[in-house]
Design an enzyme around this catalytic site. Structure first.
Site, PDB file in Angstrom:
ATOM      1  N   HIS A   1      -0.564  -7.846 -22.407  1.00 32.56           N
ATOM      2  CA  HIS A   1      -1.376  -6.825 -23.078  1.00 32.56           C
ATOM      3  C   HIS A   1      -1.572  -7.100 -24.581  1.00 32.56           C
ATOM      4  O   HIS A   1      -2.691  -7.032 -25.097  1.00 32.56           O
ATOM      5  CB  HIS A   1      -0.748  -5.437 -22.941  1.00 32.56           C
ATOM      6  CG  HIS A   1      -0.423  -5.048 -21.526  1.00 32.56           C
ATOM      7  ND1 HIS A   1      -1.181  -5.437 -20.457  1.00 32.56           N
ATOM      8  CD2 HIS A   1       0.601  -4.306 -21.007  1.00 32.56           C
ATOM      9  CE1 HIS A   1      -0.663  -4.943 -19.344  1.00 32.56           C
ATOM     10  NE2 HIS A   1       0.420  -4.258 -19.646  1.00 32.56           N
TER      11      HIS A   1
ATOM     12  N   ALA B   1       0.802  -1.229   0.000  1.00 30.58           N
ATOM     13  CA  ALA B   1       0.000   0.000   0.000  1.00 30.58           C
ATOM     14  C   ALA B   1       0.831   1.273   0.000  1.00 30.58           C
ATOM     15  O   ALA B   1       0.317   2.349  -0.317  1.00 30.58           O
ATOM     16  CB  ALA B   1      -0.930   0.007   1.199  1.00 30.58           C
TER      17      ALA B   1
HETATM   18  C1  BG6 Z   1       2.656  -2.034 -17.977  1.00 34.30           C
HETATM   19  C2  BG6 Z   1       4.085  -2.301 -18.333  1.00 34.30           C
HETATM   20  O1  BG6 Z   1       1.970  -3.233 -17.749  1.00 34.30           O
HETATM   21  O2  BG6 Z   1       2.034  -1.349 -19.055  1.00 34.30           O
HETATM   22  C3  BG6 Z   1       4.797  -1.001 -18.633  1.00 34.30           C
HETATM   23  O3  BG6 Z   1       4.705  -2.959 -17.250  1.00 34.30           O
HETATM   24  C4  BG6 Z   1       4.082  -0.236 -19.711  1.00 34.30           C
HETATM   25  O4  BG6 Z   1       6.144  -1.222 -19.008  1.00 34.30           O
HETATM   26  C5  BG6 Z   1       2.622  -0.082 -19.341  1.00 34.30           C
HETATM   27  O5  BG6 Z   1       4.681   1.037 -19.821  1.00 34.30           O
HETATM   28  C6  BG6 Z   1       1.832   0.520 -20.454  1.00 34.30           C
HETATM   29  O6  BG6 Z   1       0.550   0.810 -19.980  1.00 34.30           O
HETATM   30  P1  BG6 Z   1      -0.303   1.997 -20.571  1.00 34.30           P
HETATM   31  O7  BG6 Z   1      -1.622   1.872 -19.903  1.00 34.30           O
HETATM   32  O8  BG6 Z   1       0.437   3.260 -20.254  1.00 34.30           O
HETATM   33  O9  BG6 Z   1      -0.339   1.743 -22.041  1.00 34.30           O
END
Ligand code: BG6
Length: 526
Positions: free
Chosen positions: A267, A37
């Site tokens: 992602h 936290a």
């Molecule tokens: C995170 C990665 O999960 O996603 C980062 O660990 C990356 O390295 C980020 O920068 C990107 O997220 P967003 O929401 O900014 O596209």
């Protein structure tokens, strides 16, 4: 989910995000316990998301937040920390709503490896459950280093904190979910030994982004796209997650991960799944995740003996940008000078099923590129016959459907159209919808949506364990080959560039180019 009134020119802001969210059912009373936290994620994303839900009246009436961490803090100093993190959301941090929110935030210091912490938590939860009438419903959020996930979950179980005799107990786990197939499987096994599947919430924040969810709405709530959403009409798909920032202050984590682990395994594969999956029976956790699983199972493995034709890695080197020197990756703070960690990956993915046979999906993600942009561009085929001589089918531009995930959240469709004038002249035209032009509120933060779903016991936008396994099965052989084969190059690219030129070979060998990095439709909108 409910249907909203139409957006019209007279009333462009007909639907505010707040209105839409508040239509969803309210979560049941609960307490949220955040491990880690005092850390960055808690203060940048998790706690502000709860605050934002609080001011939108999305939190249940009986709610409290207990922060846990190794840092020595009192309830008061924890609240002070929250207050300054909330400054980005509420300029007036002495406002009544901030004070109210803080009044149900508490802190417990402790060592994650000591049972004392868990006993303390137990005692506090008993007290707060009574005070806030939270019916013993608890959400444990692990925003801690991944190498201690298993220990913490085991200790929670040993202390009886995740048993569901009284109230619901859920555990939210941040990525990375493992570091390769073996470690991911071990984590899954350890979670499954003490938790039921319905208690496990593996987070991928990309699934919480509004524009990402819109891919599904676009595909499955409209009649015009699905009939052409296949190899007969689609030539190829590009998925790009470009970042202009470097590794920042996350050197310790990133240098052990690299872009393939950090962005692709999670992602990028989630984005690909939503674009390519078959229509689920309905938008619910089981059906959605079943379809994603089928899709992930249909992805061709990378041919290890000719890896470079399919997947290319790179690392940024120093450059001068606007008169300022930008460090190369190996010059960044806390990065070893001889690091071989990739900061860029480009890949081609093929899907072996009826819908996508022969349609390449080109994926690219990197740090310190010339722009920040996450987008999915679906390139349709050329028409088969032209009735506009002397123009041949290939003289006419292909249609391009673009999901712009960030920035400039929106969707656009590039078409051929007649340009004004007496002669029959044609040109490219971009039909575009931008969130900012249509909706009065910016889309909520991805974490907000996911935390709300977790409180509502909805796992639809969370990763199922077998999806973690399938994505690691795809990438672990690549990671091993990169690690063990010194002949596989790590191409350098200048900070602020478009990535290594060698990445161009991937589409070029299919007689294509990367189009999304410098796309005409964006320049038209500037
Ligand atoms: C995170 C990665 O999960 O996603 C980062 O660990 C990356 O390295 C980020 O920068 C990107 O997220 P967003 O929401 O900014 O596209």
């Amino acid at each position: 989910m409910e249907k909203q009134k139409p957006i019209t020119n007279e009333n462009p802001a007909a639907i505010s995000v707040r209105e839409r969210l508040s239509m969803e059912s309210k979560p049941e009373n609960c307490g949220v316990i955040i491990f880690g936290a005092s850390g960055d994620l808690a203060h940048r994303k998790i706690i502000p998301s709860f605050y934002s839900m609080y001011i939108k009246k999305l939190l249940p009436n009986g709610f409290y937040l207990l922060g846990c961490g190794r840092t020595s803090l009192t309830d008061e100093s924890f609240r002070e920390g929250i207050k300054s993190s909330l400054q980005t959301f509420d300029n007036d941090i002495s406002s009544k709503s901030v004070e109210e929110f803080l009044s149900f935030c508490f802190y417990s210091k402790g060592d994650y490896f000591s049972q004392v912490l868990y006993e303390n938590i137990k005692n506090k939860l008993q007290k707060f459950d009574e005070q806030f009438n939270s019916n013993n419903n608890h959400i444990f959020y692990l925003a801690i280093p991944p190498n201690i996930y298993s220990n913490v979950v085991k200790s929670l179980a040993q202390s009886g904190l995740v048993q569901e005799e009284k109230g619901r107990k859920k555990v939210v786990i941040e990525k990375p979910h493992g570091n390769n197939l073996e470690s991911a499987m071990l984590l899954i096994k350890q979670l499954n030994s003490v938790l039921d599947e319905h208690q496990i919430y593996l987070i991928d924040h990309y699934l919480g982004k509004d524009t990402v969810q819109n891919i599904l709405i676009f595909r499955f709530a409209n009649v015009v796209f699905e009939p052409v959403w296949n190899r007969n009409y689609i030539d190829h798909v590009e998925i790009i997650a470009a970042e202009s920032d470097g590794v920042g202050d996350r050197a310790g984590y990133f240098d052990k991960a690299g872009v393939l682990r950090d962005m692709f395994q999670n992602h990028m594969m989630q984005l690909l799944s939503l674009v390519a999956m078959e229509q689920p029976l309905s938008f619910d956790a089981e059906n959605m995740r079943n379809e994603k699983t089928k899709l992930l199972k249909s992805i061709q493995q990378f041919p290890i003996n000719e890896l470079e034709k399919w997947i290319v890695r790179g690392q940024y080197s120093s450059a001068e940008l606007n008169g300022e020197k930008i460090n190369g990756y190996t010059e960044e703070k806390n990065i070893p000078g001889n690091s071989k960690t990739e900061t860029f990956v480009a890949a081609k993915i093929l899907i072996d099923n009826e819908r996508w046979q022969g349609v390449p999906f080109y994926l690219m993600s990197g740090k310190r590129l010339h722009c920040k942009k996450t987008q999915i561009a679906v390139y349709f085929k050329h028409i088969v016959h032209s009735i506009f001589p002397p123009l041949k089918p290939n003289d006419l531009s292909e249609n391009i459907l673009v999901f712009s995930v960030q920035p400039n959240e929106g969707i656009s469709l590039a078409i051929e159209s007649k340009h004004p004038g007496p002669k029959l002249c044609m040109g490219d035209l971009n039909m575009q919808f931008l969130y900012k032009d249509v909706f009065s509120d910016a889309p909520p933060d991805a974490y907000e949506r996911l935390l709300l779903d977790c409180m509502l016991n909805d796992q639809t936008l969370f990763i199922r364990e077998n999806n973690v396994e399938l994505t690691w099965k795809l990438f672990t052989p690549v990671l091993e080959e990169w690690e063990n084969n010194p002949d596989i190059p790590l191409y350098k690219y200048q900070a602020g560039s478009r990535g290594p030129v060698e990445a161009d070979e991937i589409p070029r060998s299919d007689k294509r180019i990367w189009q999304s990095m410098d796309c005409w439709w964006e320049q038209q909108n500037d």
